[in-house]
Design an enzyme around this catalytic site. Structure first.
Site, short mmCIF file in Angstrom:
data_model
loop_
_atom_site.label_atom_id
_atom_site.label_comp_id
_atom_site.label_asym_id
_atom_site.label_seq_id
_atom_site.Cartn_x
_atom_site.Cartn_y
_atom_site.Cartn_z
N CYS A 68 -5.19 -0.54 -18.80
CA CYS A 68 -4.94 0.18 -17.61
C CYS A 68 -4.02 -0.35 -16.76
CB CYS A 68 -6.41 0.46 -17.13
SG CYS A 68 -7.27 -0.53 -16.14
N HIS A 98 0.76 -1.39 -0.20
CA HIS A 98 0.02 -0.08 0.02
C HIS A 98 0.87 1.22 -0.15
CE1 HIS A 98 -2.60 -2.99 2.44
NE2 HIS A 98 -2.56 -3.28 0.98
#
Ligand code: PEP
Ligand code: MG
Length: 744
Positions: A674, A361
């Site tokens: 993407c 993260h």
């Protein structure tokens, strides 16, 4: 120390402390320590070997061996008994050294007459500094007490080295933390940065190692442990999920009698309370380096964290050490959570982590903030000091700490060149990405945080092609409320204006574990219960999210995309959730979006082979190349060993992607790409050449990608790709590079 008593040990420590306090050159101090140690332990020899470079040890001081050998005798890591101690970090205790495996006789030292040998590593918090040895003529093994006494000397030596006690005229050690050092890590986020070190957790410096008053030190330790226990209990009260588990482990250690007892014994032998904590911490770090089991290593990490807290309590050095954050901070940490990183925000010029992973993260946040990040930079937290000059090369995964002049000027040239390129990109910001052969490619940006939004106008993106909604969930300590989400989504839509935004519903599971959700222990999380699978099985959160999106739109158009759909039915079920939510909103009298476009990510090969009906039914598809590639090649995107093994420009993968382009064109379905590859110029032009004309990428990549598209004839490039494929090349990269080079 033939009787091995505690008081002998304390006496020796006292004498060592006096040595430290005396004004003396580094070499003189080392000589004195060998003399004192041999004298106190009743051995004929005491020698100190220190690292000259990463794998060479040098005899730096001795009592008992030939003095001429000092600074002459050297050995490689692993060579002889001294080298063995240095390599393994483990003691060697033998009555008959010459008969030991790996023994190597150094004639210049005159050590042939000594039989017994006790060697211990000199290390500080897991960092190896050298080896301390005592030898005797008489054949005997050393006792536990003697080993202990030598361990304490080794520790004091390591601490003194840290404090720079051996630097100076005829120094055995170069001053620590003053030399230029280059550390090699792994790219977490590209880009370069120059600045000054800001330690996320500053090192605690222990200056008083030795104490004459064990009673007082025991009391200090007891009070500090008590304070620690209370603070862990307080943290526990407000914790949940995984955090709770870690804190439970903390509590276990804080209450551990064994840990306390060992530290108290250290104090009885003459160490101060903080030196005792650090001695145990060093031992834990040394164990950590040798433990293969991930769970156990984590627990040792916990113990390490706890020791740090205890040291801070004892020394009064909190995280607020009075140091002021430099104006150009480069953050150094072992690891950092996404929330903490966001607190620093864009103030940071760069980040270097000792651990971390590409998909962590923290890495996602660093990427969103476009801050250069190097991960896996071993030793950075021990090497760097607050305020050190540092240069981070996120492109190469390199860190230059306290760089010398030549590195500084080369690095600055590189930064200047990148700045020039950025200027070039700024000049084409408003221009369309039109290829030389007249093909229009649409470039969008990926986003996930409010911090990304300023990049929308500055990058020249035509909209947000992928808004990763899970980031809003990952950076919090608890589940966000619906109203909070409405606010966030509203701000995203407001700042996008009339540019489109594609919101992807929650993609959690696999590497994206919410800190407040019960972790599921799955053997293969990437293939497990994640993304839409969680959304459909436990629809509560997805429903709340869809409702928030509908409300945030305030009547405007809305695009929603589902992650990780593997079969048509999953798409149908997910879309039904949106339909249901719209019906409820209507019933409640809320405005609903004027138009809702619903699409899906294509991240599993199975979906490429779904029925024609699916392709006709879905309004748009976005290829999630990161996941699709890992499943296509069966190569984990998080695993450093394999993640770069297969080229995106491998003909099998390109042919597979072309098949998807074909199916979408037959059904008239809008298609985009993407994954990270869309942001790599060479990959991007190849994707465009095979018919992917909508690409979504990191904002910083839009300039370089557009620039190359504008200089490329995509039709001609497609021919190059087909020819390479015809010739049976495995990857078209070499041919493509050749073509691009020659076509200018
Ligand atoms: C992908 O898989 O390519 C993608 C864009 O999704 P994520 O990287 O968030 O898994
Ligand atoms: Mg994905």
């Amino acid at each position: 120390m033939p009787d091995g008593s505690e008081s002998e040990s304390r006496k020796l420590l006292g004498r060592l402390r006096d040595t430290m306090a005396e004004e003396a050159a580094g070499q003189a101090r080392l000589d004195k320590i060998t003399h004192l140690t041999a004298d106190s332990m009743g051995t004929e020899v005491c020698s100190i070997y220190l690292f000259r470079d990463e794998d060479t040890l040098e005899l730096c001081a001795t009592e008992g061996l030939n003095k001429e050998a000092v600074h002459q005798t050297r050995m490689k890591l692993g060579e002889g008994l001294v080298g063995r101690v240095a390599r393994t970090g483990k003691m060697v205790n033998t009555a008959d050294a010459p008969s030991e495996r790996g023994f190597r006789y150094m004639p210049e030292t005159g050590e042939e007459i000594f039989s017994s040998f006790l060697g211990l590593p000199i290390q500080r918090l897991g960092e190896k500094l050298g080896v301390l040895v005592v030898q005797t003529k008489a054949k005997r093994e050393f006792t536990a007490d003697e080993i202990y006494a030598l361990e304490v000397v080794a520790m004091v030596l390591a601490e003194m080295a840290e404090l720079g006690a051996f630097v100076g005229e005829g120094a055995a050690l170069k001053a620590r933390h003053t030399q230029a050092t280059m550390l090699r890590g792994v790219t977490g986020q590209e880009g370069t940065a120059e600045g000054h070190v800001w330690l996320h957790e500053p090192r605690v410096v222990v200056t008083n190692l030795v104490s004459d008053d064990p009673e007082r030190e025991r009391e200090r330790l007891k009070a500090a442990v008590e304070k620690l226990r209370v603070s862990v209990d307080e943290m526990l009260a407000g914790a949940s999920g995984e955090q709770l588990e870690v804190l439970e482990a903390y509590r276990m250690f804080a209450n551990s009698k064994g840990w306390r007892k060992r530290m108290e014994e250290d104090i009885d032998r003459g160490l101060s309370a903080e030196a005792a904590v650090e001695k145990e911490q060093s031992a834990a770090r040394a164990r950590m380096a040798q433990v293969a089991d991930a769970y156990l290593r984590e627990r040792l990490h916990d113990l390490d964290d706890l020791s740090n807290r205890l040291l801070r309590i004892l020394t009064g050095q909190g995280s607020e050490t009075g140091a002021e954050m430099p104006t150009d901070p480069i953050l150094i940490a072992r690891n950092i959570g996404p929330g903490e990183l966001l607190d620093y925000g864009r103030r940071l010029k760069g980040i270097v982590l000792e651990e971390g992973s590409v998909g962590s993260h923290a890495a996602i946040v660093a990427r969103a903030l476009a801050i250069p990040l190097v991960i896996h930079a071993a030793r950075i937290t021990t090497e760097a000091l607050n305020g050190d000059h540092i240069m981070v090369d996120g492109d190469q995964g390199l860190v230059h700490l306290r760089p010398d002049e030549s590195v500084v000027s080369a690095f600055r040239d590189k930064i200047a060149m990148q700045a020039q390129a950025q200027e070039r990109y700024a000049s084409i910001r408003q221009k369309p990405a039109m290829s030389l052969c007249g093909k229009r490619v649409h470039l969008f940006m990926n986003a996930g945080l409010l911090a990304d939004l300023p990049s929308l106008p500055s990058s020249g993106a035509e909209g947000v092609g992928l808004f990763r909604t899970e980031l809003q969930f990952l950076i919090r300590n608890q589940m966000p409320r619906r109203n909070e989400l409405v606010e966030v989504y509203k701000r995203v839509l407001d700042s996008a204006g009339d540019k489109p935004v594609v919101f992807r519903t929650l993609d959690i599971g696999s590497d994206k574990v919410l800190p407040y959700m019960k972790p599921t222990d799955e053997p293969n999380p990437a293939l497990g219960w994640r993304a839409i699978r969680v959304g459909l099985d436990k629809p509560g959160v997805m429903r709340m999210q869809i409702q928030a999106l509908l409300r945030a739109a305030e009547g405007r158009s809305l695009s929603v995309m589902f992650p990780f759909v593997a079969q048509y039915e999953e798409f149908r079920a997910a879309r039904a959730e949106v339909d249901k939510a719209v019906a409820i909103e209507r019933k409640l009298g809320h405005v609903v979006p004027e138009k809702i476009t619903i699409g899906t990510m294509l991240e599993t090969p199975s979906l490429a082979y779904a029925s024609k009906k699916f392709f006709e039914d879905v309004e748009f598809i976005s290829i999630g190349g990161n996941d699709l590639k890992q499943f296509f090649f069966a190569a984990d995107r998080e695993n450093e060993r394999v993640r770069r093994r297969y080229d995106t420009l491998n003909v099998s993968f390109l042919t597979f992607l072309e098949g998807i382009v074909q199916r979408c064109s037959e059904s008239g379905t809008s298609l985009s790409f993407c994954g990270e590859d869309a942001g790599r110029p060479i990959e991007a032009v190849c994707l465009a050449a095979i018919g992917l004309h909508r690409l979504s990428m990191r904002p910083a990549s839009i300039g370089p990608v557009k620039s190359l598209i504008m200089r490329t004839d995509l039709d001609a490039l497609y021919d190059v790709i087909c020819d390479a494929r015809e010739r049976g090349e495995q990857s078209v990269r070499a041919s493509v590079l050749d073509y691009l080079r020659w076509s200018g």
